[in-house]
Design a protein around this motif. Structure first.
Motif, mmCIF file in Angstrom:
data_model
loop_
_atom_site.group_PDB
_atom_site.id
_atom_site.type_symbol
_atom_site.label_atom_id
_atom_site.label_comp_id
_atom_site.label_asym_id
_atom_site.label_seq_id
_atom_site.Cartn_x
_atom_site.Cartn_y
_atom_site.Cartn_z
ATOM 1 N N PRO A 293 0.827 -1.208 0.000
ATOM 2 C CA PRO A 293 0.000 0.000 0.000
ATOM 3 C C PRO A 293 0.863 1.262 0.000
ATOM 4 C CG PRO A 293 -0.863 -1.586 1.567
ATOM 5 C CD PRO A 293 0.462 -2.121 1.098
ATOM 6 N N GLY A 294 0.563 2.146 -0.918
ATOM 7 C CA GLY A 294 1.293 3.400 -1.046
ATOM 8 C C GLY A 294 2.360 3.395 -2.118
ATOM 9 N N ASP A 295 2.668 2.242 -2.698
ATOM 10 C CA ASP A 295 3.630 2.192 -3.793
ATOM 11 C C ASP A 295 3.022 2.803 -5.053
ATOM 12 O OD1 ASP A 295 5.681 0.987 -2.368
ATOM 13 O OD2 ASP A 295 5.401 -0.999 -3.272
ATOM 14 N N VAL A 296 3.845 3.557 -5.789
ATOM 15 C CA VAL A 296 3.470 4.088 -7.094
ATOM 16 C C VAL A 296 4.483 3.517 -8.081
ATOM 17 C CG1 VAL A 296 2.994 6.154 -8.457
ATOM 18 C CG2 VAL A 296 2.625 6.194 -5.971
ATOM 19 N N CYS A 297 3.982 2.856 -9.121
ATOM 20 C CA CYS A 297 4.851 2.093 -10.022
ATOM 21 C C CYS A 297 4.715 2.517 -11.478
ATOM 22 C CB CYS A 297 4.516 0.598 -9.933
ATOM 23 S SG CYS A 297 4.841 -0.141 -8.326
#
Length: 168
Positions: free
Chosen positions: A74-78
């Motif tokens: 949660p909170g990762d931007v890929c």
């Protein structure tokens, strides 16, 4: 000094703030930063689970693989790069006017935000799909997660996602 972006579900009026992971993914961060602001249709993940994303015509220099994962948290931007045929299966459900498979520079970029746990980046047609983690949400994740669930349950048709530079 860290740089930040905002990610906004436009029609829902919900934004979160993400810190660029420039030490871990410098090429990806540079490509995204130079291209901002970006606005395009939003989609909800079908296979990965707790994900919203946008598909864009390829821009800038492809950063290659850096700081990759197949289990975003949660909170990762890929960042993902796909060639035209990668998303060509009609099961993905992209409408012709929203499909960037034939973008001028060839292929597409998928920018994705992961808002919940238990994500696994596997695609029935392609296998494992590692993504470059280039930012982490530092403010507004609970509100964004609630809005993302609304995209899942209420639909994404006609909705957009905007990524923009934020003040430090």
């Amino acid at each position: 000094m860290s740089r930040f972006i905002t990610i906004t579900l436009d029609s829902r009026g919900v934004s979160c703030r993400a810190r660029l992971l420039e030490a871990e993914a410098p090429r990806t961060c540079a490509a995204v930063w130079e291209a901002l602001p970006l606005t395009a249709p939003v989609f909800h993940g079908k296979y990965a689970r707790n994900e919203i994303y946008t598909l864009l015509p390829r821009f800038g220099q492809d950063p290659g693989k850096e700081n990759t994962t197949i289990t975003p948290i949660p909170g990762d931007v890929c960042w993902f790069t796909f060639d035209g045929a990668d998303l060509g299966n009609p099961a993905y459900g992209y409408e012709a006017q929203e499909d960037h498979r034939d973008a001028g520079q060839g292929g597409i970029i998928d920018l994705a935000l992961f808002y919940g746990r238990n994500n696994l980046l596997i695609n029935g047609d392609q296998g494992w799909v590692p993504g470059n983690v280039f930012a982490e949400i530092v403010e507004g994740l609970p509100q964004m997660a609630q809005a993302c669930q609304d995209v899942w349950m209420g639909g994404a048709r006609g909705k957009t996602l905007t990524l923009a530079r934020a003040d430090g």
